[in-house]
Design a protein around this motif. Structure first.
Motif, PDB file in Angstrom:
ATOM      1  N   ASN A  73      43.967 -11.579  59.951  1.00 20.14           N
ATOM      2  CA  ASN A  73      43.530 -10.924  61.179  1.00 20.14           C
ATOM      3  C   ASN A  73      42.302 -10.043  61.004  1.00 20.14           C
ATOM      4  O   ASN A  73      41.503  -9.899  61.922  1.00 20.14           O
ATOM      5  N   GLY A  74      42.187  -9.427  59.836  1.00 17.96           N
ATOM      6  CA  GLY A  74      41.029  -8.574  59.638  1.00 17.96           C
ATOM      7  C   GLY A  74      40.603  -8.531  58.186  1.00 17.96           C
ATOM      8  O   GLY A  74      41.439  -8.469  57.283  1.00 17.96           O
TER       9      GLY A  74
ATOM     10  N   VAL B 148      34.620  -3.685  59.532  1.00 19.01           N
ATOM     11  CA  VAL B 148      35.719  -4.622  59.757  1.00 19.01           C
ATOM     12  C   VAL B 148      35.190  -5.828  60.520  1.00 19.01           C
ATOM     13  O   VAL B 148      34.345  -5.683  61.405  1.00 19.01           O
TER      14      VAL B 148
ATOM     15  N   ASP C 188      37.070  -9.182  62.490  1.00 16.71           N
ATOM     16  CA  ASP C 188      38.382  -9.742  62.801  1.00 16.71           C
ATOM     17  C   ASP C 188      38.323 -11.251  62.992  1.00 16.71           C
ATOM     18  O   ASP C 188      37.271 -11.876  62.788  1.00 16.71           O
ATOM     19  N   GLN C 189      39.446 -11.820  63.399  1.00 18.61           N
ATOM     20  CA  GLN C 189      39.550 -13.269  63.523  1.00 18.61           C
ATOM     21  C   GLN C 189      38.591 -13.858  64.537  1.00 18.61           C
ATOM     22  O   GLN C 189      38.242 -15.034  64.460  1.00 18.61           O
TER      23      GLN C 189
ATOM     24  N   ARG D  12      34.568 -10.437  65.711  1.00 23.15           N
ATOM     25  CA  ARG D  12      34.160  -9.144  66.256  1.00 23.15           C
ATOM     26  C   ARG D  12      34.071  -8.156  65.092  1.00 23.15           C
ATOM     27  O   ARG D  12      34.925  -8.138  64.217  1.00 23.15           O
ATOM     28  N   THR D  13      33.030  -7.344  65.122  1.00 23.75           N
ATOM     29  CA  THR D  13      32.806  -6.409  64.027  1.00 23.75           C
ATOM     30  C   THR D  13      32.865  -4.967  64.520  1.00 23.75           C
ATOM     31  O   THR D  13      32.625  -4.684  65.697  1.00 23.75           O
TER      32      THR D  13
ATOM     33  N   ASP E 107      43.860  -7.565  56.005  1.00 21.74           N
ATOM     34  CA  ASP E 107      45.055  -7.127  56.716  1.00 21.74           C
ATOM     35  C   ASP E 107      45.566  -8.255  57.597  1.00 21.74           C
ATOM     36  O   ASP E 107      44.810  -8.790  58.426  1.00 21.74           O
TER      37      ASP E 107
ATOM     38  N   TRP F 114      47.972  -7.025  63.274  1.00 23.65           N
ATOM     39  CA  TRP F 114      47.071  -6.879  64.413  1.00 23.65           C
ATOM     40  C   TRP F 114      47.468  -5.643  65.206  1.00 23.65           C
ATOM     41  O   TRP F 114      48.631  -5.464  65.502  1.00 23.65           O
ATOM     42  N   PRO F 115      46.498  -4.825  65.573  1.00 24.15           N
ATOM     43  CA  PRO F 115      45.092  -4.893  65.176  1.00 24.15           C
ATOM     44  C   PRO F 115      44.929  -4.512  63.706  1.00 24.15           C
ATOM     45  O   PRO F 115      45.707  -3.726  63.173  1.00 24.15           O
ATOM     46  N   PRO F 116      43.957  -5.080  63.041  1.00 24.09           N
ATOM     47  CA  PRO F 116      43.815  -4.851  61.601  1.00 24.09           C
ATOM     48  C   PRO F 116      43.420  -3.418  61.270  1.00 24.09           C
ATOM     49  O   PRO F 116      42.705  -2.767  62.023  1.00 24.09           O
TER      50      PRO F 116
END
Length: 121
Positions: free
Chosen positions: A32-33, A50, A52-53, A56-57, A98, A101-103
């Protein structure tokens, strides 16, 4: 579970650039992250970036506009491009993963061993 190995740290002068790499022991497409923490001597650990899947940063305010996180799913790699480095960026940088979710919200995930980044003035 996942094992993470960082590389690419080193010593640079103020204004220089470094690219950190993180190799994961398994596919990262379903993690997820992925992220980067750093810890300077005598200071608290800081979540720097970070991804994510959905790709998105998110970045710490201290590095926005200078650092870029990216991932290569085909290679199981995560990168941190660091530009315009400052002495306050000096720290050990850790790659993290990680599955929640959320990471990096309720857990810190899995970490690598870290790589030292030193920025001299």
């Amino acid at each position: 579970q996942v094992q993470l190995v960082e590389s690419g740290g080193g010593s640079v002068q103020t204004g220089g650039s470094l690219r950190l790499s993180c190799a994961a022991s398994r596919g990262i497409f379903d993690i997820n992250g992925m992220g980067w923490y750093r810890q300077a001597q005598g200071k608290q650990r800081e979540l720097v970036a970070v991804i994510d899947q959905t790709d998105r940063t998110n970045y710490a305010d201290s590095v926005k506009g200078r650092f870029t996180i990216s991932r290569d799913i085909a290679k199981n790699m995560v990168y941190l491009q660091m530009n315009n480095l400052k002495p306050e960026d000096t720290a050990v940088y850790y790659c993290a993963a990680d599955f929640e979710w959320p990471p990096f919200t309720n857990s810190e995930g899995y970490w690598g061993q870290g790589t030292q980044v030193t920025v001299s003035s």
